[in-house]
Structure formats: C-alpha cells, structure tokens
Design a protein around this motif. Structure first.
Motif, mmCIF file in Angstrom:
data_model
loop_
_atom_site.group_PDB
_atom_site.id
_atom_site.type_symbol
_atom_site.label_atom_id
_atom_site.label_comp_id
_atom_site.label_asym_id
_atom_site.label_seq_id
_atom_site.Cartn_x
_atom_site.Cartn_y
_atom_site.Cartn_z
ATOM 1 N N VAL A 1 0.849 -1.185 0.000
ATOM 2 C CA VAL A 1 0.000 0.000 0.000
ATOM 3 C C VAL A 1 0.889 1.240 0.000
ATOM 4 N N VAL A 2 0.610 2.158 -0.896
ATOM 5 C CA VAL A 2 1.373 3.400 -1.041
ATOM 6 C C VAL A 2 0.466 4.562 -0.658
ATOM 7 N N THR A 3 0.961 5.458 0.174
ATOM 8 C CA THR A 3 0.143 6.583 0.639
ATOM 9 C C THR A 3 0.685 7.934 0.179
ATOM 10 N N ASP A 4 1.619 7.911 -0.733
ATOM 11 C CA ASP A 4 2.175 9.136 -1.309
ATOM 12 C C ASP A 4 2.368 8.897 -2.798
ATOM 13 N N ALA A 5 1.678 9.667 -3.625
ATOM 14 C CA ALA A 5 1.762 9.473 -5.075
ATOM 15 C C ALA A 5 3.190 9.578 -5.586
ATOM 16 N N ALA A 6 4.043 10.293 -4.859
ATOM 17 C CA ALA A 6 5.438 10.427 -5.282
ATOM 18 C C ALA A 6 6.175 9.093 -5.223
ATOM 19 N N GLY A 7 5.642 8.135 -4.492
ATOM 20 C CA GLY A 7 6.274 6.824 -4.412
ATOM 21 C C GLY A 7 5.858 5.869 -5.514
ATOM 22 N N LEU A 8 5.050 6.357 -6.449
ATOM 23 C CA LEU A 8 4.550 5.509 -7.527
ATOM 24 C C LEU A 8 5.258 5.796 -8.849
ATOM 25 N N ASP A 9 5.454 4.755 -9.624
ATOM 26 C CA ASP A 9 5.780 4.864 -11.044
ATOM 27 C C ASP A 9 4.577 4.359 -11.825
ATOM 28 N N VAL A 10 4.375 4.881 -13.019
ATOM 29 C CA VAL A 10 3.404 4.290 -13.935
ATOM 30 C C VAL A 10 4.182 3.456 -14.935
#
Length: 240
Positions: A125-134
């Motif tokens: 689970v990620v709670t900061d969009a900055a921790g995501l890649d598309v």
C-alpha cells in the motif's frame, strides 16, 4: 476530468488487480459486464474477443526473434497531455488518479496529496503518489523488440499513453518498476507470487492488443506460469 477519474478510481483498481481476466475460484469471479469499463467494451461487442483460456491466448501471440536495433526510449513519446488536455494532468497522473483506492486531494497543476494505492507487483500500500511509477506493462524496449521497431511515431505515442485499455499502464511502487526495468516474464516476475497468473494474462493481453510478437524463451516462460493458472482467462481488444 479529474472528478471523472476519481469516480472511476475503484473500478480501475479492481481491473488492475483483475485486468480483464478471471481467476474463477473463491473471491475471483468471472469478469462481468459491470466490471469492464465502457471505454474498453464488453466481450461479445464488436472488436472485443470472448474470454480465452490463458494457454490459448499465449498461443495466439506470434513467435519472432527480438530486434533491438534502433531503439531509443524517446522514440515513444510519453507522457502526453492525457485524456483531457485542459485538466493539468498528463497521462501518468491520470493513471495514478484512476487507480487510487482512496482518492487524493488534487490541487492546481495536478499536484496530489493524501490518497492511497495498492501496488499489485509487490502487494504494498502506497500513501504518497510520489512513491509511484506508472509502468508500461510491456516495457517500451520490449515493445520495440517485439514489433514496435516497424511502427510510425503516432503509433508509438499511442502505445506509450494508452488509456483506452486498463491493461497497458499500471501504477506500482517505484522500487518494483525499476526492478522490472525492460525485462520480459522469462527474466522477471512480480515479487507478489499471488499476482503471477494475472501478470501473465495481462502481459499476454497487451501483446495481443498491440499485435506484438514473443520470442521462444518468453513464450515458454508464459506457458510455465500458465501451468499454475488453469482458471485464468484473457479478454482483449485490438488497438486501433
């Protein structure tokens, strides 16, 4: 536009976890019409194939040697201005918004705060969009190797920003995306073992959607995963 993306966040996440494939036992029922986004279509409608067993779908992928010559990442223009060029969100941010489990707050310039996402590659689970890649589910280099080398610039950009299907792009942890890099299933599978059937089906569906080939090693790896996925099926729509 942002409101529309947030409204479809939970259905999009459901499809990220179950990407137009069905693992029928227990909690994973067969895909129903209600589960398939209108933009993608329904099995049985024009251009959309009926569900295929995973083995049969893999067999439909053309076999060819890979050709990396001439590949440059910037040949595949991304991210473009997304589905709505006036909303301030590029394709990457639109995908992140659409896959939120809990919708973030969105400020000017499509800046996000709060929210939560489930990264299916590693079940985190990620709670900061900055921790995501598309991630491009089939990486751009692999696309090039598998037939994209013959595409024109418009088709390369269409693949790199494909939101007409929930299969092509997926929001995942940056760590898992960078571990995957440009590897195919013979070289990399997600750390979350329970996602392997869905991963193989989504990879297969994306290759079929874009009429991309697989080399023999890749095909054998997909078939190996499929051995453990007797109830997994694939639905795809050919790209325009």
């Amino acid at each position: 536009m942002i409101k529309t993306l947030l409204q479809r966040g939970l259905p999009a996440l459901a499809l990220a976890a179950l990407p137009l494939l069905a693992t029928t036992p227990a909690a994973h029922a067969a895909v129903t019409q209600a589960a398939v986004p209108a933009a993608f279509g329904i099995a049985g409608s024009p251009g959309v194939l009926a569900p295929l067993p995973l083995f049969e779908a893999i067999d439909r992928i053309p076999i060819a040697d890979e050709q990396r010559e001439g590949y440059k990442r910037d040949l595949y223009k991304h991210w473009n201005r997304g589905l709505n060029a006036s909303d301030g969100c590029d394709t990457r941010r639109e995908v992140i918004l659409s896959e939120a489990v809990e919708a973030p707050q969105v400020a000017a310039g499509c800046k996000m705060s709060g929210g939560s996402w489930l990264s299916p590659y590693d079940d985190i689970v990620v709670t900061d969009a900055a921790g995501l890649d598309v991630d491009h589910f089939v990486p751009l280099a692999e696309v090039h190797d598998s037939g994209g080398f013959a595409w024109d610039a418009a088709r390369r950009e269409a693949y790199a920003n494909d939101q007409a299907s929930p299969l092509t792009l997926i929001a995942v942890t940056a760590k898992s995306n960078r571990s995957k890099a440009d590897k195919d299933p013979a070289q990399w599978l997600p750390p979350a073992g329970g996602y392997h059937c869905e991963y193989a089906a989504q990879w297969t569906a994306t290759k079929l959607r874009w009429n991309l080939a697989a080399d023999d090693t890749e095909r054998q790896a997909l078939l190996g995963v499929a051995e453990d996925c007797p109830n997994t099926t694939v639905v795809y729509e050919s790209a325009p």
